[in-house]
Scaffold this motif. Sequence first.
Motif, PDB file in Angstrom:
ATOM      1  N   MET A 197       3.843  11.535-157.119  1.00  0.00           N
ATOM      2  CA  MET A 197       4.955  12.474-157.213  1.00  0.00           C
ATOM      3  C   MET A 197       6.130  11.835-157.934  1.00  0.00           C
ATOM      4  O   MET A 197       6.768  12.468-158.745  1.00  0.00           O
ATOM      5  N   ASN A 198       6.399  10.564-157.635  1.00  0.00           N
ATOM      6  CA  ASN A 198       7.509   9.876-158.272  1.00  0.00           C
ATOM      7  C   ASN A 198       7.290   9.754-159.773  1.00  0.00           C
ATOM      8  O   ASN A 198       8.220   9.890-160.558  1.00  0.00           O
ATOM      9  N   ASN A 199       6.025   9.508-160.169  1.00  0.00           N
ATOM     10  CA  ASN A 199       5.688   9.419-161.580  1.00  0.00           C
ATOM     11  C   ASN A 199       5.974  10.751-162.276  1.00  0.00           C
ATOM     12  O   ASN A 199       6.529  10.777-163.374  1.00  0.00           O
ATOM     13  N   ILE A 200       5.600  11.846-161.648  1.00  0.00           N
ATOM     14  CA  ILE A 200       5.848  13.179-162.207  1.00  0.00           C
ATOM     15  C   ILE A 200       7.346  13.392-162.363  1.00  0.00           C
ATOM     16  O   ILE A 200       7.811  13.861-163.402  1.00  0.00           O
ATOM     17  N   ASN A 201       8.098  13.018-161.360  1.00  0.00           N
ATOM     18  CA  ASN A 201       9.551  13.161-161.381  1.00  0.00           C
ATOM     19  C   ASN A 201      10.155  12.389-162.557  1.00  0.00           C
ATOM     20  O   ASN A 201      10.995  12.902-163.285  1.00  0.00           O
ATOM     21  N   GLN A 202       9.725  11.149-162.750  1.00  0.00           N
ATOM     22  CA  GLN A 202      10.260  10.327-163.841  1.00  0.00           C
ATOM     23  C   GLN A 202       9.919  10.912-165.203  1.00  0.00           C
ATOM     24  O   GLN A 202      10.758  10.915-166.109  1.00  0.00           O
ATOM     25  N   ILE A 203       8.716  11.397-165.356  1.00  0.00           N
ATOM     26  CA  ILE A 203       8.303  11.963-166.641  1.00  0.00           C
ATOM     27  C   ILE A 203       9.081  13.237-166.939  1.00  0.00           C
ATOM     28  O   ILE A 203       9.540  13.445-168.059  1.00  0.00           O
ATOM     29  N   ILE A 204       9.255  14.083-165.936  1.00  0.00           N
ATOM     30  CA  ILE A 204      10.031  15.308-166.149  1.00  0.00           C
ATOM     31  C   ILE A 204      11.482  14.964-166.474  1.00  0.00           C
ATOM     32  O   ILE A 204      12.086  15.564-167.364  1.00  0.00           O
ATOM     33  N   ARG A 205      12.037  13.990-165.791  1.00  0.00           N
ATOM     34  CA  ARG A 205      13.410  13.560-166.101  1.00  0.00           C
ATOM     35  C   ARG A 205      13.542  13.089-167.551  1.00  0.00           C
ATOM     36  O   ARG A 205      14.566  13.280-168.181  1.00  0.00           O
ATOM     37  N   SER A 206      12.488  12.463-168.067  1.00  0.00           N
ATOM     38  CA  SER A 206      12.546  11.923-169.429  1.00  0.00           C
ATOM     39  C   SER A 206      12.608  13.011-170.500  1.00  0.00           C
ATOM     40  O   SER A 206      12.989  12.739-171.626  1.00  0.00           O
ATOM     41  N   ILE A 207      12.230  14.229-170.139  1.00  0.00           N
ATOM     42  CA  ILE A 207      12.269  15.318-171.121  1.00  0.00           C
ATOM     43  C   ILE A 207      13.290  16.395-170.783  1.00  0.00           C
ATOM     44  O   ILE A 207      13.558  17.268-171.597  1.00  0.00           O
ATOM     45  N   SER A 208      13.855  16.328-169.579  1.00  0.00           N
ATOM     46  CA  SER A 208      14.692  17.433-169.101  1.00  0.00           C
ATOM     47  C   SER A 208      16.023  17.533-169.825  1.00  0.00           C
ATOM     48  O   SER A 208      16.537  16.555-170.352  1.00  0.00           O
ATOM     49  N   GLY A 209      16.533  18.741-169.822  1.00  0.00           N
ATOM     50  CA  GLY A 209      17.853  18.982-170.367  1.00  0.00           C
ATOM     51  C   GLY A 209      18.904  18.879-169.274  1.00  0.00           C
ATOM     52  O   GLY A 209      19.772  18.037-169.300  1.00  0.00           O
ATOM     53  N   CYS A 235      14.942  24.962-161.382  1.00  0.00           N
ATOM     54  CA  CYS A 235      13.693  25.216-162.095  1.00  0.00           C
ATOM     55  C   CYS A 235      12.883  23.929-162.287  1.00  0.00           C
ATOM     56  O   CYS A 235      11.655  23.965-162.375  1.00  0.00           O
ATOM     57  N   TYR A 236      13.558  22.775-162.300  1.00  0.00           N
ATOM     58  CA  TYR A 236      12.836  21.518-162.457  1.00  0.00           C
ATOM     59  C   TYR A 236      12.105  21.114-161.170  1.00  0.00           C
ATOM     60  O   TYR A 236      11.056  20.476-161.226  1.00  0.00           O
ATOM     61  N   GLU A 237      12.634  21.497-160.035  1.00  0.00           N
ATOM     62  CA  GLU A 237      11.927  21.265-158.768  1.00  0.00           C
ATOM     63  C   GLU A 237      10.638  22.075-158.758  1.00  0.00           C
ATOM     64  O   GLU A 237       9.569  21.582-158.348  1.00  0.00           O
ATOM     65  N   ILE A 238      10.729  23.293-159.237  1.00  0.00           N
ATOM     66  CA  ILE A 238       9.562  24.174-159.304  1.00  0.00           C
ATOM     67  C   ILE A 238       8.555  23.647-160.322  1.00  0.00           C
ATOM     68  O   ILE A 238       7.349  23.632-160.072  1.00  0.00           O
ATOM     69  N   LEU A 239       9.051  23.168-161.462  1.00  0.00           N
ATOM     70  CA  LEU A 239       8.172  22.577-162.469  1.00  0.00           C
ATOM     71  C   LEU A 239       7.444  21.357-161.899  1.00  0.00           C
ATOM     72  O   LEU A 239       6.243  21.180-162.109  1.00  0.00           O
ATOM     73  N   GLN A 240       8.155  20.542-161.158  1.00  0.00           N
ATOM     74  CA  GLN A 240       7.549  19.346-160.565  1.00  0.00           C
ATOM     75  C   GLN A 240       6.417  19.729-159.603  1.00  0.00           C
ATOM     76  O   GLN A 240       5.345  19.122-159.622  1.00  0.00           O
TER      77      GLN A 240
END
Length: 128
Positions: A1-13, A19-24
């Motif tokens: 889960m932490n890996n997913i969070n870091q990757i999403i953070r790397s692309i997020s605006g 909506c990012y919690e839902i994407l995660q």
Amino acid sequence: MNNINQIIRSISGHYDRRCYEILQLAVQITAESPHRPLMKDIVQQVTTLMDKPMTTKAVARALERAAADVWTYGCRSNLERIFNRPLIEPPTAKSLVFALAEYCNDTVHSTVSLSNEKLQILLQLLTK
């Protein structure tokens, strides 16, 4: 889960958006699935995992908002690295969820674990 969070953070605006919690959650569900689930099934599972009740329509809209936010305000180079190709047009929520899940799974499987003993041997070889 932490890996997913870091990757999403790397692309997020704007990562603080809900909506990012839902994407995660959608990426986590997809990454943990043994097969490629249908988007409607992913959305349905996300609704059951949310702290605050949401309809499937609201979850689907939130995923679209996350995809639009990533495209408009996020890091395009990281996004293209995840898709492994240049992007000419914005990703759909579906393509973003599947690309992130695949990327997260590839990242997890590509990490290598070494014991301290093996690490010491490797360091000795590299410093010779």
